[in-house]
Write an enzyme that holds these catalytic residues in place. Sequence first.
Site, short mmCIF file in Angstrom:
data_model
loop_
_atom_site.label_atom_id
_atom_site.label_comp_id
_atom_site.label_asym_id
_atom_site.label_seq_id
_atom_site.Cartn_x
_atom_site.Cartn_y
_atom_site.Cartn_z
N ASP A 72 -1.94 21.30 -58.74
CA ASP A 72 -3.07 21.05 -59.63
C ASP A 72 -3.81 22.37 -59.81
OD1 ASP A 72 -4.91 19.76 -61.24
OD2 ASP A 72 -6.08 18.94 -59.59
N ALA A 73 -3.07 23.36 -60.31
CA ALA A 73 -3.56 24.74 -60.36
C ALA A 73 -4.49 24.99 -61.53
CB ALA A 73 -2.36 25.70 -60.40
#
Length: 266
Positions: free
Chosen positions: A183-184
């Site tokens: 979930d960058a």
Amino acid sequence: MADLLPELPLGKTWIRASEGESGDAVYRRSDGAAFAKASLGEGAVQLDEERRRTEWLAPFALGSAAVLDWHASSDGACLVTRAVAGVPASDLSASDLLKAWPSIADRVKALHEIPVADCPFARSLSAMFDRAADVVSRNAVNPDFLDPEHQAIAPPVLLDRLRAQLPARLAQEARDLVVCHGDACLPNFMVDPETLRCTGFIDLGRLGTADRYVDFSLLLANARETWTDAAQPLAARQSLFEAHRISTPDDERLAFYLHLDPLTWG
């Protein structure tokens, strides 16, 4: 969910900070040294997954949080972690984000360089596609998460378009598996506002082995919301791929993961 929070020493309190996309209630300790997430039902199971990943990554010294406390019961669960120094990269100005960008790219690279064999967690494309299929079947897709050009298209149609690409993407994943954040997005990268160096990352509930383009797609797309002119995203893109020694980025692969991600939340 405040009744799930652990008691604090005299003079310290929990202050409601936000609500994450997962629905967790997030609290900041009044001295700023720790954060707590509280969740109920299925969210408590997901919070346990985040706890396990946070504990696993901490010894690699990449600046991720350390687990300070964990409590789970039939009522729900609460995870307390040490605060990571700095401010979210999403709070930076466009010019400061561009200065911080090489450090962010290097931090992603360091994560991706952890040996896959050392990671007990998988964020496989097949599992994420199954999750997307479930979210779509329940009509639970949040349209606000979709690319604006996709908001008028029915989610089952979007899913079918991605399904047509699935065999090729699975083959690419098998050839290029790394440890991904999962979930960058910019709010999950912390930056020292003085030095503009990335200090670490937070919110590791989706960490696991995956195609590295999972992280590339979200990071680049999220950063575009900050840039103020066309030159900045182009410079950031070039810097990111140069750091990873990728001379010819795969735009179709970027688009695939960017369009799959919003279908997996719900």
